[in-house]
Design a protein around this motif. Structure first.
Motif, mmCIF file in Angstrom:
data_model
loop_
_atom_site.group_PDB
_atom_site.id
_atom_site.type_symbol
_atom_site.label_atom_id
_atom_site.label_comp_id
_atom_site.label_asym_id
_atom_site.label_seq_id
_atom_site.Cartn_x
_atom_site.Cartn_y
_atom_site.Cartn_z
ATOM 1 N N LEU A 1 6.463 1.569 4.334
ATOM 2 C CA LEU A 1 7.659 0.856 4.745
ATOM 3 C C LEU A 1 7.532 0.494 6.214
ATOM 4 C CD1 LEU A 1 10.631 0.256 3.712
ATOM 5 C CD2 LEU A 1 11.241 2.478 4.661
ATOM 6 N N SER A 2 8.113 -0.632 6.585
ATOM 7 C CA SER A 2 8.241 -0.994 8.001
ATOM 8 C C SER A 2 9.614 -1.631 8.169
ATOM 9 C CB SER A 2 7.131 -1.951 8.431
ATOM 10 O OG SER A 2 7.190 -3.141 7.686
ATOM 11 N N HIS A 3 10.025 -1.775 9.405
ATOM 12 C CA HIS A 3 11.323 -2.413 9.636
ATOM 13 C C HIS A 3 11.268 -3.281 10.877
ATOM 14 C CE1 HIS A 3 11.952 0.858 12.572
ATOM 15 N NE2 HIS A 3 12.819 0.040 13.118
ATOM 16 N N THR A 4 12.159 -4.253 10.902
ATOM 17 C CA THR A 4 12.369 -5.058 12.097
ATOM 18 C C THR A 4 13.849 -4.979 12.424
ATOM 19 O OG1 THR A 4 12.654 -7.055 10.759
ATOM 20 C CG2 THR A 4 10.477 -6.671 11.682
ATOM 21 N N ARG A 5 14.116 -4.932 13.696
ATOM 22 C CA ARG A 5 15.494 -4.862 14.169
ATOM 23 C C ARG A 5 16.074 -6.263 14.159
ATOM 24 N NH1 ARG A 5 19.085 -0.891 14.512
ATOM 25 N NH2 ARG A 5 20.441 -1.102 16.291
ATOM 26 N N GLU A 6 17.237 -6.428 13.550
ATOM 27 C CA GLU A 6 17.918 -7.717 13.530
ATOM 28 C C GLU A 6 19.363 -7.489 13.917
ATOM 29 O OE1 GLU A 6 17.280 -10.042 10.053
ATOM 30 O OE2 GLU A 6 15.116 -9.789 10.147
ATOM 31 N N GLY A 7 19.686 -7.841 15.153
ATOM 32 C CA GLY A 7 21.034 -7.577 15.659
ATOM 33 C C GLY A 7 21.258 -6.081 15.744
ATOM 34 N N ARG A 8 22.318 -5.614 15.086
ATOM 35 C CA ARG A 8 22.627 -4.185 15.103
ATOM 36 C C ARG A 8 22.036 -3.451 13.906
ATOM 37 N NH1 ARG A 8 28.854 -3.796 15.695
ATOM 38 N NH2 ARG A 8 28.335 -1.621 15.339
ATOM 39 N N GLY A 9 21.363 -4.177 13.020
ATOM 40 C CA GLY A 9 20.825 -3.560 11.813
ATOM 41 C C GLY A 9 19.324 -3.701 11.700
ATOM 42 N N ASN A 10 18.787 -3.187 10.627
ATOM 43 C CA ASN A 10 17.364 -3.258 10.335
ATOM 44 C C ASN A 10 17.140 -4.031 9.047
ATOM 45 O OD1 ASN A 10 16.424 -1.599 12.478
ATOM 46 N ND2 ASN A 10 17.084 0.194 11.340
ATOM 47 N N THR A 11 16.005 -4.705 8.994
ATOM 48 C CA THR A 11 15.529 -5.283 7.747
ATOM 49 C C THR A 11 14.235 -4.566 7.423
ATOM 50 O OG1 THR A 11 16.545 -7.422 8.167
ATOM 51 C CG2 THR A 11 14.735 -7.375 6.590
ATOM 52 N N TYR A 12 14.182 -3.985 6.225
ATOM 53 C CA TYR A 12 13.032 -3.194 5.821
ATOM 54 C C TYR A 12 12.067 -4.040 5.002
ATOM 55 C CZ TYR A 12 15.914 0.673 7.295
ATOM 56 O OH TYR A 12 16.695 1.514 8.034
ATOM 57 N N ARG A 13 10.797 -3.698 5.108
ATOM 58 C CA ARG A 13 9.757 -4.349 4.323
ATOM 59 C C ARG A 13 8.931 -3.268 3.652
ATOM 60 N NH1 ARG A 13 5.730 -9.089 4.637
ATOM 61 N NH2 ARG A 13 4.125 -8.136 3.426
ATOM 62 N N ILE A 14 8.888 -3.327 2.339
ATOM 63 C CA ILE A 14 8.120 -2.371 1.543
ATOM 64 C C ILE A 14 6.717 -2.926 1.336
ATOM 65 C CG2 ILE A 14 7.956 -1.316 -0.751
ATOM 66 C CD1 ILE A 14 11.054 -1.363 -0.789
ATOM 67 N N GLN A 15 5.727 -2.084 1.384
ATOM 68 C CA GLN A 15 4.340 -2.475 1.136
ATOM 69 C C GLN A 15 4.042 -2.257 -0.348
ATOM 70 O OE1 GLN A 15 2.630 -3.989 3.481
ATOM 71 N NE2 GLN A 15 4.399 -3.684 4.802
ATOM 72 N N PRO A 16 4.216 -3.273 -1.189
ATOM 73 C CA PRO A 16 4.136 -3.100 -2.637
ATOM 74 C C PRO A 16 2.762 -2.701 -3.161
ATOM 75 C CG PRO A 16 4.288 -5.419 -2.086
ATOM 76 C CD PRO A 16 4.479 -4.657 -0.810
ATOM 77 N N GLY A 17 1.705 -3.036 -2.441
ATOM 78 C CA GLY A 17 0.361 -2.719 -2.900
ATOM 79 C C GLY A 17 -0.131 -1.337 -2.525
ATOM 80 N N LYS A 18 0.647 -0.644 -1.734
ATOM 81 C CA LYS A 18 0.260 0.706 -1.293
ATOM 82 C C LYS A 18 0.245 1.646 -2.501
ATOM 83 C CE LYS A 18 0.088 3.656 2.358
ATOM 84 N NZ LYS A 18 -1.118 3.856 3.060
ATOM 85 N N VAL A 19 -0.794 2.460 -2.603
ATOM 86 C CA VAL A 19 -0.957 3.384 -3.726
ATOM 87 C C VAL A 19 -0.173 4.666 -3.441
ATOM 88 C CG1 VAL A 19 -2.664 4.707 -5.041
ATOM 89 C CG2 VAL A 19 -3.201 2.400 -4.271
ATOM 90 N N LEU A 20 0.431 5.220 -4.489
ATOM 91 C CA LEU A 20 1.203 6.459 -4.353
ATOM 92 C C LEU A 20 0.297 7.607 -3.926
ATOM 93 C CD1 LEU A 20 3.628 6.178 -7.385
ATOM 94 C CD2 LEU A 20 3.905 5.344 -5.056
ATOM 95 N N ARG A 21 0.885 8.619 -3.302
ATOM 96 C CA ARG A 21 0.131 9.678 -2.648
ATOM 97 C C ARG A 21 -0.446 10.742 -3.572
ATOM 98 N NH1 ARG A 21 2.346 11.572 2.781
ATOM 99 N NH2 ARG A 21 2.118 13.549 1.741
ATOM 100 N N HIS A 22 0.244 11.096 -4.611
ATOM 101 C CA HIS A 22 -0.170 12.231 -5.435
ATOM 102 C C HIS A 22 -1.357 11.864 -6.329
ATOM 103 C CE1 HIS A 22 0.017 15.585 -8.239
ATOM 104 N NE2 HIS A 22 0.765 16.200 -7.325
ATOM 105 N N PRO A 23 -2.348 12.752 -6.452
ATOM 106 C CA PRO A 23 -3.510 12.449 -7.298
ATOM 107 C C PRO A 23 -3.153 12.137 -8.755
ATOM 108 C CG PRO A 23 -3.939 14.393 -5.956
ATOM 109 C CD PRO A 23 -2.491 14.027 -5.739
ATOM 110 N N ALA A 24 -2.065 12.689 -9.256
ATOM 111 C CA ALA A 24 -1.660 12.418 -10.638
ATOM 112 C C ALA A 24 -1.242 10.961 -10.827
ATOM 113 C CB ALA A 24 -0.510 13.347 -11.048
ATOM 114 N N GLU A 25 -0.869 10.291 -9.741
ATOM 115 C CA GLU A 25 -0.499 8.877 -9.811
ATOM 116 C C GLU A 25 -1.582 7.990 -9.207
ATOM 117 O OE1 GLU A 25 2.175 10.873 -8.100
ATOM 118 O OE2 GLU A 25 2.865 11.380 -10.092
ATOM 119 N N ALA A 26 -2.806 8.451 -9.228
ATOM 120 C CA ALA A 26 -3.918 7.701 -8.638
ATOM 121 C C ALA A 26 -3.949 6.285 -9.205
ATOM 122 C CB ALA A 26 -5.234 8.409 -8.919
#
Length: 113
Positions: free
Chosen positions: A59-84
Motif C-alpha cells: 500500500l502507498s498513499h498520497t496526501r490530498e488536502g486534509r485526507g489521504n488517497t491510498y493505492r494498493i499494489q495488486p500484483g504484490k504476492v501475499l506473505r505467507h508460504p501457504a499462499e505462495a
C-alpha cells in the motif's frame, strides 16, 4: 454508524490486515476513523496496520488536502508460504463486493454462511 457491521465474538477467518486492505479497496479515500469503525478496530490499530502494509509495499498513499488517497499494489504476492503465488488482487477479488452483494440473501444451499 450506518453500514458498520455488528461486533462478533470469537475467532474469524480474516486478519485485521486483510480487513483494512479490503475497506481501502472499497474506498481509496476512506478516513482512518471510518476504516476503524468498519473493521471494529481502534484508530491507532488501523494506523499501525497501514504502516505495516506500506512498509512492506502492499500500500502507498498520497496526501490530498486534509485526507489521504491510498493505492494498493495488486500484483504484490501475499506473505505467507501457504499462499505462495496468490496476489493481493486475487485476495481482494474474493473480499471486495458492491453493497448489493453484501446485503443480498444467501444463495440456496449455501447454509447462509
Amino acid at each position: 454508524m450506518e453500514g458498520v457491521p455488528a461486533s462478533h465474538p470469537g475467532w474469524t477467518f480474516l486478519t485485521n490486515h486483510a480487513r483494512v486492505l479490503a475497506v481501502i479497496a472499497d474506498n481509496r479515500t476512506a478516513r482512518i476513523r471510518d476504516i476503524a469503525a468498519r473493521c471494529r478496530l481502534t484508530e491507532r490499530a488501523v494506523q499501525k496496520i497501514i504502516a505495516d502494509l506500506e512498509q512492506d509495499g502492499y500500500l502507498s498513499h498520497t496526501r490530498e488536502g486534509r485526507g489521504n488517497t491510498y493505492r494498493i499494489q495488486p500484483g504484490k504476492v501475499l506473505r505467507h508460504p501457504a499462499e505462495a503465488g496468490l496476489t493481493v488482487a486475487a485476495l481482494l477479488s474474493l473480499l471486495v463486493q458492491d453493497e448489493t452483494h453484501r446485503t443480498r440473501d444467501p444463495e440456496p444451499g449455501t447454509g447462509g454462511a
